[in-house]
Design a protein around this motif. Structure first.
Motif, short mmCIF file in Angstrom:
data_model
loop_
_atom_site.label_atom_id
_atom_site.label_comp_id
_atom_site.label_asym_id
_atom_site.label_seq_id
_atom_site.Cartn_x
_atom_site.Cartn_y
_atom_site.Cartn_z
N ILE A 128 41.61 -56.78 0.23
CA ILE A 128 42.22 -58.09 0.71
C ILE A 128 43.85 -58.37 0.61
CG2 ILE A 128 42.08 -60.69 0.04
CD1 ILE A 128 39.38 -60.14 -1.08
N THR A 129 44.34 -57.50 -0.28
CA THR A 129 45.73 -57.74 -0.09
C THR A 129 46.17 -57.06 1.12
OG1 THR A 129 45.71 -57.42 -2.61
CG2 THR A 129 47.97 -57.15 -1.40
N GLU A 130 45.76 -56.08 1.66
CA GLU A 130 45.99 -55.43 2.78
C GLU A 130 45.89 -56.28 4.21
OE1 GLU A 130 44.41 -50.91 1.74
OE2 GLU A 130 43.39 -51.96 3.26
N ASP A 131 45.02 -57.25 4.01
CA ASP A 131 44.65 -58.20 5.11
C ASP A 131 43.80 -59.44 4.43
OD1 ASP A 131 43.94 -59.45 7.34
OD2 ASP A 131 42.85 -57.96 8.39
N ALA A 132 44.50 -60.45 4.52
CA ALA A 132 43.80 -61.69 3.74
C ALA A 132 42.58 -62.30 4.51
CB ALA A 132 45.02 -62.83 3.53
N LEU A 133 42.52 -62.02 5.91
CA LEU A 133 41.36 -62.32 6.78
C LEU A 133 40.17 -61.93 6.14
CD1 LEU A 133 41.31 -64.12 9.39
CD2 LEU A 133 40.57 -61.82 10.41
N ARG A 134 40.32 -60.76 5.75
CA ARG A 134 38.97 -60.10 5.11
C ARG A 134 38.23 -60.99 3.91
NH1 ARG A 134 42.15 -54.25 4.46
NH2 ARG A 134 41.92 -53.73 6.66
N ILE A 135 39.15 -61.88 3.43
CA ILE A 135 38.17 -62.90 2.71
C ILE A 135 37.39 -63.70 3.56
CG2 ILE A 135 38.50 -65.03 1.38
CD1 ILE A 135 41.56 -64.26 0.32
N LEU A 136 37.86 -64.37 4.54
CA LEU A 136 36.90 -64.83 5.57
C LEU A 136 35.90 -64.04 6.19
CD1 LEU A 136 39.36 -67.44 7.14
CD2 LEU A 136 37.96 -67.63 5.24
N ARG A 137 36.21 -62.80 6.57
CA ARG A 137 35.37 -61.86 6.97
C ARG A 137 34.12 -61.58 6.12
NH1 ARG A 137 36.32 -59.18 11.78
NH2 ARG A 137 35.20 -57.47 11.23
N PHE A 138 34.50 -61.37 4.72
CA PHE A 138 33.46 -61.08 3.84
C PHE A 138 32.42 -62.43 3.59
CE2 PHE A 138 32.15 -62.44 -0.49
CZ PHE A 138 31.14 -61.41 -0.52
N PHE A 139 32.92 -63.55 3.89
CA PHE A 139 31.96 -64.63 3.85
C PHE A 139 31.18 -64.84 4.85
CE2 PHE A 139 34.93 -66.16 0.21
CZ PHE A 139 33.90 -66.25 -0.78
N ARG A 140 32.06 -64.45 6.11
CA ARG A 140 31.19 -64.59 7.31
C ARG A 140 30.17 -63.56 7.32
NH1 ARG A 140 31.65 -61.85 12.89
NH2 ARG A 140 34.07 -61.40 12.68
N PHE A 141 30.35 -62.36 7.09
CA PHE A 141 29.09 -61.26 6.93
C PHE A 141 28.05 -61.57 5.79
CE2 PHE A 141 32.37 -59.25 9.63
CZ PHE A 141 31.69 -58.89 10.74
N TYR A 142 28.67 -62.06 4.86
CA TYR A 142 27.49 -62.39 3.70
C TYR A 142 26.61 -63.42 4.08
CZ TYR A 142 25.38 -64.30 -0.44
OH TYR A 142 24.60 -64.69 -1.19
N GLY A 143 27.33 -64.40 4.92
CA GLY A 143 26.38 -65.35 5.56
C GLY A 143 25.41 -64.83 6.56
N ARG A 144 25.92 -63.76 7.34
CA ARG A 144 24.97 -63.35 8.51
C ARG A 144 23.90 -62.37 7.62
NH1 ARG A 144 26.71 -61.36 14.29
NH2 ARG A 144 28.48 -60.65 13.01
N TYR A 145 24.38 -61.48 6.87
CA TYR A 145 23.64 -60.30 6.35
C TYR A 145 23.20 -60.25 4.76
CZ TYR A 145 25.15 -58.76 11.00
OH TYR A 145 25.39 -58.53 12.17
#
Ligand code: ATP
Ligand code: MG
Length: 440
Positions: free
Chosen positions: A164-181
């Motif tokens: 996440i420190t490398e790319d903060a967008l991954r916080i949102l990507r985590f929630f997006r993919f958690y919601g889907r998969y």
């Protein structure tokens, strides 16, 4: 060397001649090319595949040249990051040279090209997104993504905080993919890292945030995801207003499973309206303006969001027991799209407050709401059959008076339930012109 661990079942996109032609071109001089990320993940799950991404060991200049030699149109869509898009008649293929991150500052990465598949996998966000497959369907899984996919476990590749420190967008990507998969409980290390590093979200561009938030909202259970994000302090950074996941839950259910009504489908903007609405149009308009500008919503998205949250004209209020003529006039005044949005939001609010049966006996609540939603089909309003030309034909000089007379006649036509046809309206036009001339 990463070994194969499984086999994709036959896929239309995998056996397609265009796919074979692109892979043949890329591998003509010995490079290795594999399908990567979402297409492999979704193929494993038996879901429809939308984008086919390819990872390749040759540098992007070779990708361009090899495709050109094979007569395949190639566009350097992200050349500095190693990405070239091959355009074929069946679909585009996004082809990216294997990479590893050299430097990251939370928003941008400096990448270097490599031919090491494990290094390429290590810079991907989630284990389920770090899957590869070759043209024969053999699967490569350097990060144990298949086991996670089978268990519906969504977790970062490597250390969650570092990623996440490398790319903060991954916080949102985590929630997006958690919601889907994903299935509960969500990965504890991931949640803790998201909570701790949520302040990094402030550094992201509005466009990137909205692009992920839109997909979170479009997901199968957006209210659960928003609740989870709220619990970890993530929504506080992005939308620091009181949220209504309950209303969103009902709306998402109506849109995706509860009803089948033409013109009604999943809408991220409508879902956004449902989750931020407080019921006070002034406050809600302000909220909508803030989000629209900080997330750079398009003009159309902004207009639609405001149309759902602002006050309706002439005291119109969408309620389950509104008489049909009033509803029809309302639909005509605000337009079919805004009408559907407002009915769905009002229905979601009603059901959220009153439960499935609502206040009305039996299932009448739902039937009455559905009738309102279907009004554009069942009681479509014809086009207003009079135009400015008809006013001019009465000898009126061009100018604002023409529009005034026309609007007045149209308002009368709507108030009288749209029953009058063109001859009847034309017969009344002279009187109206006289009246409005007096006003002007
Ligand atoms: P979707 O079906 O939603 O498009 P996807 O897996 O294809 O899912 P994309 O956003 O298109 O997702 O990204 C393609 C791949 O690129 C991902 O599967 C992942 O491997 C990688 N990726 C994309 N964005 C990031 C990121 N911010 N950090 C790390 N890896 C990423
Ligand atoms: Mg994709």
């Amino acid at each position: 060397m990463v070994e194969t661990v499984g086999q994709l079942s036959p896929q239309d996109w995998l056996i397609h001649a265009d796919t074979h032609a692109v892979i043949a071109a890329l591998t003509a001089e010995g490079a290795v090319a594999r399908f990567a990320g979402g297409c492999v993940r979704d193929a494993v799950l038996g879901l429809p595949v939308h984008d086919v991404d390819i990872a390749v060991t040759c540098p992007p200049e070779d990708t361009l040249r090899l495709l050109a030699v094979a007569g395949i149109k190639a566009i350097p869509t992200g050349f500095d990051h190693g990405t070239v898009t091959a355009v074929t008649s069946s679909r585009p293929f996004e082809i990216t040279t294997l990479r590893h991150d050299v430097e990251t500052d939370g928003r941008h990465a400096v990448v270097a090209f490599t031919d090491d598949w494990s290094a390429d996998a290590a810079r991907r966000d989630l284990t389920i997104n770090a899957l590869y497959a070759d043209l024969d369907g053999a699967i490569y899984d350097p990060c144990d993504g298949l086991a996670d996919l089978g268990a519906r476990r969504v977790r970062f590749v490597g250390d969650a905080e570092r990623r996440i420190t490398e790319d903060a967008l991954r916080i949102l990507r985590f929630f997006r993919f958690y919601g889907r998969y994903g299935v509960p409980p969500a990965d504890v290390a991931a949640l803790a890292a998201c909570r701790k590093l949520a302040p990094l979200l402030d550094s992201l561009s509005g466009e990137r945030v909205w692009s992920e938030m839109r997909r979170i909202l479009e997901g199968p259970s957006p209210s659960e995801v928003i609740l989870l994000m709220r619990g970890e302090g993530v929504t506080d950074r992005l939308m620091p207003m009181a949220l209504s996941p309950g209303r969103l839950r009902v709306l998402a259910w109506l849109e995706s499973r509860g009803i089948v009504v033409p013109g009604v489908g999943v809408s991220a903007v409508r879902r956004l309206a449902a989750v931020i609405a407080s019921g006070d149009p002034l406050a809600d308009t302000k909220r909508a303006e803030i989000l629209a500008s900080s997330w750079h919503l398009s003009k159309a998205e902004r207009g639609r969001l405001l149309g759902m949250l602002s006050t309706l004209p002439e005291g119109l209020e969408v309620t389950v027991d509104m008489p049909k003529p009033v509803a029809r006039r309302g639909m005509y005044r605000i337009g079919v799209d805004r009408w559907r949005d407002r009915v769905l939001l009002a229905w979601a609010e009603y059901r959220h407050c009153h439960g499935a049966g609502g206040c009305l006996p039996g299932a009448r609540g739902s039937a009455a709401w559905e009738a309102l939603l279907r009004l554009p089909e069942t009681d479509a309003v014809p086009d207003f059959p009079v135009s400015g030309r008809d006013v001019l034909a009465l000898g009126i000089a061009p100018g604002p008076g023409v529009g005034m007379a026309l609007s007045r006649l149209e308002a009368i036509w709507a108030d009288e339930d749209f029953i009058h046809d063109r001859p009847a309206l034309l017969a009344r036009l002279p009187d109206i012109v006289n009246e409005t001339e007096g006003c002007g």
